[in-house]
Design a protein around this motif. Structure first.
Motif, PDB file in Angstrom:
ATOM      1  N   ARG A  14       0.833  -1.210   0.000  1.00  0.00           N
ATOM      2  CA  ARG A  14       0.000   0.000   0.000  1.00  0.00           C
ATOM      3  C   ARG A  14       0.860   1.250   0.000  1.00  0.00           C
ATOM      4  O   ARG A  14       0.567   2.226  -0.716  1.00  0.00           O
ATOM      5  N   TYR A  15       1.913   1.239   0.802  1.00  0.00           N
ATOM      6  CA  TYR A  15       2.810   2.395   0.863  1.00  0.00           C
ATOM      7  C   TYR A  15       3.436   2.673  -0.494  1.00  0.00           C
ATOM      8  O   TYR A  15       3.426   3.819  -0.977  1.00  0.00           O
ATOM      9  N   ALA A  16       3.985   1.637  -1.132  1.00  0.00           N
ATOM     10  CA  ALA A  16       4.609   1.818  -2.444  1.00  0.00           C
ATOM     11  C   ALA A  16       3.580   2.283  -3.472  1.00  0.00           C
ATOM     12  O   ALA A  16       3.856   3.176  -4.290  1.00  0.00           O
ATOM     13  N   THR A  17       2.398   1.680  -3.438  1.00  0.00           N
ATOM     14  CA  THR A  17       1.341   2.071  -4.377  1.00  0.00           C
ATOM     15  C   THR A  17       0.939   3.518  -4.169  1.00  0.00           C
ATOM     16  O   THR A  17       0.774   4.275  -5.138  1.00  0.00           O
ATOM     17  N   ASP A  18       0.770   3.911  -2.903  1.00  0.00           N
ATOM     18  CA  ASP A  18       0.365   5.289  -2.606  1.00  0.00           C
ATOM     19  C   ASP A  18       1.427   6.292  -3.044  1.00  0.00           C
ATOM     20  O   ASP A  18       1.104   7.356  -3.602  1.00  0.00           O
ATOM     21  N   LEU A  19       2.706   5.974  -2.804  1.00  0.00           N
ATOM     22  CA  LEU A  19       3.778   6.882  -3.216  1.00  0.00           C
ATOM     23  C   LEU A  19       3.812   7.045  -4.730  1.00  0.00           C
ATOM     24  O   LEU A  19       3.902   8.176  -5.247  1.00  0.00           O
ATOM     25  N   LEU A  20       3.762   5.934  -5.448  1.00  0.00           N
ATOM     26  CA  LEU A  20       3.798   6.004  -6.905  1.00  0.00           C
ATOM     27  C   LEU A  20       2.578   6.731  -7.446  1.00  0.00           C
ATOM     28  O   LEU A  20       2.678   7.518  -8.404  1.00  0.00           O
ATOM     29  N   GLY A  21       1.419   6.472  -6.839  1.00  0.00           N
ATOM     30  CA  GLY A  21       0.213   7.176  -7.261  1.00  0.00           C
ATOM     31  C   GLY A  21       0.314   8.669  -7.004  1.00  0.00           C
ATOM     32  O   GLY A  21      -0.073   9.486  -7.840  1.00  0.00           O
ATOM     33  N   ALA A  22       0.844   9.059  -5.845  1.00  0.00           N
ATOM     34  CA  ALA A  22       1.007  10.475  -5.528  1.00  0.00           C
ATOM     35  C   ALA A  22       1.991  11.147  -6.475  1.00  0.00           C
ATOM     36  O   ALA A  22       1.863  12.341  -6.784  1.00  0.00           O
ATOM     37  N   ALA A  23       2.959  10.377  -6.954  1.00  0.00           N
ATOM     38  CA  ALA A  23       3.931  10.919  -7.906  1.00  0.00           C
ATOM     39  C   ALA A  23       3.338  11.077  -9.302  1.00  0.00           C
ATOM     40  O   ALA A  23       3.965  11.711 -10.161  1.00  0.00           O
ATOM     41  N   GLY A  24       2.164  10.470  -9.547  1.00  0.00           N
ATOM     42  CA  GLY A  24       1.493  10.657 -10.824  1.00  0.00           C
ATOM     43  C   GLY A  24       1.204   9.399 -11.603  1.00  0.00           C
ATOM     44  O   GLY A  24       0.601   9.463 -12.677  1.00  0.00           O
ATOM     45  N   GLU A 339      12.827  11.028   2.006  1.00  0.00           N
ATOM     46  CA  GLU A 339      12.530  12.222   1.213  1.00  0.00           C
ATOM     47  C   GLU A 339      11.213  12.062   0.453  1.00  0.00           C
ATOM     48  O   GLU A 339      10.415  12.994   0.378  1.00  0.00           O
ATOM     49  N   CYS A 340      10.970  10.864  -0.107  1.00  0.00           N
ATOM     50  CA  CYS A 340       9.716  10.614  -0.831  1.00  0.00           C
ATOM     51  C   CYS A 340       8.531  10.699   0.116  1.00  0.00           C
ATOM     52  O   CYS A 340       7.493  11.295  -0.225  1.00  0.00           O
ATOM     53  N   SER A 341       8.666  10.124   1.304  1.00  0.00           N
ATOM     54  CA  SER A 341       7.576  10.168   2.282  1.00  0.00           C
ATOM     55  C   SER A 341       7.243  11.604   2.660  1.00  0.00           C
ATOM     56  O   SER A 341       6.070  12.002   2.736  1.00  0.00           O
ATOM     57  N   GLU A 342       8.285  12.400   2.885  1.00  0.00           N
ATOM     58  CA  GLU A 342       8.077  13.790   3.271  1.00  0.00           C
ATOM     59  C   GLU A 342       7.481  14.588   2.123  1.00  0.00           C
ATOM     60  O   GLU A 342       6.551  15.399   2.318  1.00  0.00           O
ATOM     61  N   ALA A 347       3.347   8.476   5.161  1.00  0.00           N
ATOM     62  CA  ALA A 347       4.245   7.926   6.173  1.00  0.00           C
ATOM     63  C   ALA A 347       4.635   6.489   5.859  1.00  0.00           C
ATOM     64  O   ALA A 347       3.819   5.707   5.356  1.00  0.00           O
ATOM     65  N   PHE A 348       5.872   6.162   6.163  1.00  0.00           N
ATOM     66  CA  PHE A 348       6.324   4.790   6.044  1.00  0.00           C
ATOM     67  C   PHE A 348       5.565   3.946   7.063  1.00  0.00           C
ATOM     68  O   PHE A 348       5.316   4.398   8.181  1.00  0.00           O
ATOM     69  N   PRO A 349       5.195   2.724   6.720  1.00  0.00           N
ATOM     70  CA  PRO A 349       4.440   1.894   7.666  1.00  0.00           C
ATOM     71  C   PRO A 349       5.195   1.695   8.976  1.00  0.00           C
ATOM     72  O   PRO A 349       6.424   1.636   9.004  1.00  0.00           O
ATOM     73  N   SER A 350       4.424   1.562  10.061  1.00  0.00           N
ATOM     74  CA  SER A 350       5.029   1.276  11.361  1.00  0.00           C
ATOM     75  C   SER A 350       5.475  -0.182  11.381  1.00  0.00           C
ATOM     76  O   SER A 350       4.834  -1.051  10.776  1.00  0.00           O
ATOM     77  N   SER A 351       6.568  -0.448  12.075  1.00  0.00           N
ATOM     78  CA  SER A 351       7.015  -1.824  12.211  1.00  0.00           C
ATOM     79  C   SER A 351       6.038  -2.596  13.081  1.00  0.00           C
ATOM     80  O   SER A 351       5.344  -2.013  13.924  1.00  0.00           O
ATOM     81  N   ILE A 352       6.000  -3.901  12.889  1.00  0.00           N
ATOM     82  CA  ILE A 352       5.061  -4.729  13.648  1.00  0.00           C
ATOM     83  C   ILE A 352       5.740  -5.407  14.826  1.00  0.00           C
ATOM     84  O   ILE A 352       5.097  -6.165  15.545  1.00  0.00           O
TER      85      ILE A 352
END
Length: 354
Positions: A14-24, A339-342, A347-352
């Motif tokens: 989800r994090y990777a998908t959201d970042l790539l989606g936010a980038a366009g 830098e990408c998260s900011e 946010a990067f996922p919390s560790s489990i």
């Protein structure tokens, strides 16, 4: 020794998908890229998993990766296809390619797709299970005609990339997952060690004068050094030959490769799916692959080795463990993504595991 932080695999996707989606990037494409990168980490190929996410996003920001659409069909002769990937994300193109080949392999026994002008396709092993889980064998190879870091055997000027080739081979149990390069080491591992100021444990590089070296920094000198082909100084003709095969399967069949002007980080891709039922039959195929796997795993190990492993055994065990316990990311990966998260407020996922 500190315990590595672990992360939920679905949360990382989800994090990777959201970042790539936010980038366009189109959300559908972004999801496939995210799944493929995390699959690389699940299998233990951590230089070709989420370690690639920040470089991919930079390519998106620089306009070097297409963000939506589909490949152009250049040629279609039923069992043989050629696509122009239009610099779309490599994981998306390979996934689409596999989906296109499955019914053709069922019809013809085997079917081949070559893709020119793809962007980078990440970890080759990440695609193999999509074939073996359907009882199909996949042969997959990739080269990057815009990059050169490996010299031909006996030479000291780079001509090739590590030119990986992979095969997913079904058995009645755990599949055989082969993912190898025609060079001793990869660009990704060389870059990781160089950034950390570390060297390899053995000579696998040549400096600019052609002398053996353990230092990955030789790739950044002027003139640059190179990575040795598989087999090193004594037997590098084998890796050289393998690279030539990969180049013929990719650039040769695509009609697009090193003879053309470089056009940025990317890939030329070859893939063939085989349906064993069209030959001697799936049962006969598995009888043979099972026998080979059993003979190898049951082979008396040499001193210092606990047991003989088949390609994919450790990856499949690691994948099962990490799907349950969480993905143990390499320590360098999360800082690369700060830098990408900011930038995109994701946010990067919390560790489990605290």
């Amino acid at each position: 020794m500190m315990t590595a932080h672990r992360y939920s695999a679905p949360a990382l996707v989800r994090y990777a998908t959201d970042l790539l989606g936010a980038a366009g990037m189109d959300r559908t494409l972004a999801a496939v890229v995210g799944e493929t990168l995390v699959e690389g980490d699940l299998l233990g190929h951590d230089t070709h998993g989420l370690a690639l996410l920040a470089p991919y996003i930079k390519q998106v920001q620089d306009g070097a990766m297409a963000l939506s659409g589909s490949a152009d069909v250049v040629s279609d002769r039923g069992a043989s296809l050629l696509w122009d990937g239009r610099r779309l994300p490599g994981p998306w193109l390979v996934r689409q390619g596999l989906d296109a080949l499955v019914p053709r392999a069922r019809q013809y026994g085997s079917a081949t797709l070559v893709i020119r002008r793809s962007h980078h396709i990440a970890c080759l092993a990440a695609y193999l299970l999509r074939a073996t889980e359907q009882g199909l064998m996949l042969l997959l190879a990739s080269s990057d005609p815009a990059v050169a870091s490996v010299a031909p055997f006996g030479g000291r000027r780079a001509v090739f990339t590590p030119d990986p080739i992979a095969a997913g081979i079904p058995t009645s149990g755990s599949p055989l997952l082969v993912d190898i390069s025609s060079s001793i080491v990869t660009n990704g591992m060389s870059a990781r060690l160089q950034k950390a100021g570390r060297q390899f444990d053995h000579d696998c590089m040549l400096d600019a004068q052609g002398e053996p070296s353990r230092d990955p920094a030789v790739l950044a000198t002027d003139p640059p050094g190179t990575i040795m082909p598989l087999g090193g100084q004594e037997h590098g003709h084998k890796g050289f030959g393998l690279a030539l095969i990969v180049e013929a399967l990719t650039g040769g069949l695509a009609g697009h490769g090193r003879a053309d002007p470089p056009a940025g980080w990317g890939a030329t891709v070859f893939m063939t799916l085989y349906d064993p039922s069209a030959f001697a039959g799936a049962e006969a195929f598995e009888r043979q692959t099972d026998w080979i796997a059993d003979a190898c795993r049951g082979n008396p190990p040499v001193p210092g080795v606990g047991a003989v492993r088949m390609p994919g055994d450790r990856g499949m065990a690691r994948r099962a463990e990490q799907l349950t316990e969480g993905v143990a990311l390499h320590a360098s990966i999360r800082p690369m993504l700060d830098e990408c998260s900011e930038r995109y407020g994701i946010a990067f996922p919390s560790s489990i595991n605290g």
